[in-house]
Design a protein around this motif. Structure first.
Motif, PDB file in Angstrom:
ATOM      1  N   SER A  90       0.830  -1.210   0.000  1.00  0.00           N
ATOM      2  CA  SER A  90       0.000   0.000   0.000  1.00  0.00           C
ATOM      3  C   SER A  90       0.862   1.257   0.000  1.00  0.00           C
ATOM      4  O   SER A  90       0.515   2.252  -0.654  1.00  0.00           O
ATOM      5  CB  SER A  90      -0.957   0.000   1.191  1.00  0.00           C
ATOM      6  OG  SER A  90      -0.244   0.129   2.402  1.00  0.00           O
ATOM      7  N   GLU A  91       1.981   1.237   0.699  1.00  0.00           N
ATOM      8  CA  GLU A  91       2.888   2.389   0.675  1.00  0.00           C
ATOM      9  C   GLU A  91       3.476   2.583  -0.724  1.00  0.00           C
ATOM     10  O   GLU A  91       3.664   3.705  -1.192  1.00  0.00           O
ATOM     11  CB  GLU A  91       3.998   2.217   1.703  1.00  0.00           C
ATOM     12  CG  GLU A  91       3.533   2.382   3.135  1.00  0.00           C
ATOM     13  CD  GLU A  91       4.623   2.064   4.151  1.00  0.00           C
ATOM     14  OE1 GLU A  91       5.754   1.690   3.747  1.00  0.00           O
ATOM     15  OE2 GLU A  91       4.347   2.177   5.352  1.00  0.00           O
ATOM     16  N   SER A  94       0.519   3.899  -3.029  1.00  0.00           N
ATOM     17  CA  SER A  94      -0.355   4.969  -2.526  1.00  0.00           C
ATOM     18  C   SER A  94      -0.237   6.249  -3.359  1.00  0.00           C
ATOM     19  O   SER A  94      -1.237   6.917  -3.633  1.00  0.00           O
ATOM     20  CB  SER A  94      -0.080   5.267  -1.057  1.00  0.00           C
ATOM     21  OG  SER A  94       1.203   5.819  -0.904  1.00  0.00           O
ATOM     22  N   SER A  95       0.958   6.606  -3.778  1.00  0.00           N
ATOM     23  CA  SER A  95       1.102   7.832  -4.574  1.00  0.00           C
ATOM     24  C   SER A  95       0.406   7.669  -5.925  1.00  0.00           C
ATOM     25  O   SER A  95      -0.225   8.608  -6.422  1.00  0.00           O
ATOM     26  CB  SER A  95       2.580   8.183  -4.768  1.00  0.00           C
ATOM     27  OG  SER A  95       3.220   7.167  -5.504  1.00  0.00           O
TER      28      SER A  95
END
Length: 110
Positions: A90-91, A94-95
């Motif tokens: 997810s990190e 995420s962008s």
């Protein structure tokens, strides 16, 4: 003479009857003793079987209890690893997700 013969015959019959009664009583006593012995043997065998089954049950219970603790620990480790993977994924994206959402929100359609 006839009466003494009958008296002797009666005495013999009475003696034979007493002897037969003695034999029957002795057989009954032996049978009763054997039944008591068989009952005691059966009770001992039952007690041994119960003890064996209980010991097997306790052993299996201990084995499964230990396994369930190990299973819980293994599942916790697997869950933590999966959560870590999902968090990292997810990190990483995420962008990209934020950019995609901004494009959809800011684009104007007539």
């Amino acid at each position: 003479m006839e009466s003494s013969r009958q008296g002797g015959g009666i005495q013999q019959l009475l003696a034979a009857e007493q002897e037969a009664q003695h034999i029957v009583n002795e057989a009954r006593n032996l049978k009763t003793a054997r039944l008591k012995q068989a009952k005691e043997e059966a009770e001992r065998e039952i007690a041994q079987y119960r003890a064996q089954v209980e010991a097997d049950f306790q052993r299996k219970l201990e084995e499964t209890s230990g396994d369930s603790g190990a299973n819980v620990k293994r599942l916790e480790l697997e869950t933590e690893a999966k959560i870590g993977n999902l968090t990292g994924e997810s990190e990483r994206i995420s962008s990209d997700v934020v950019q995609m959402l901004l494009r959809h929100v800011t684009s104007v359609k007539n």
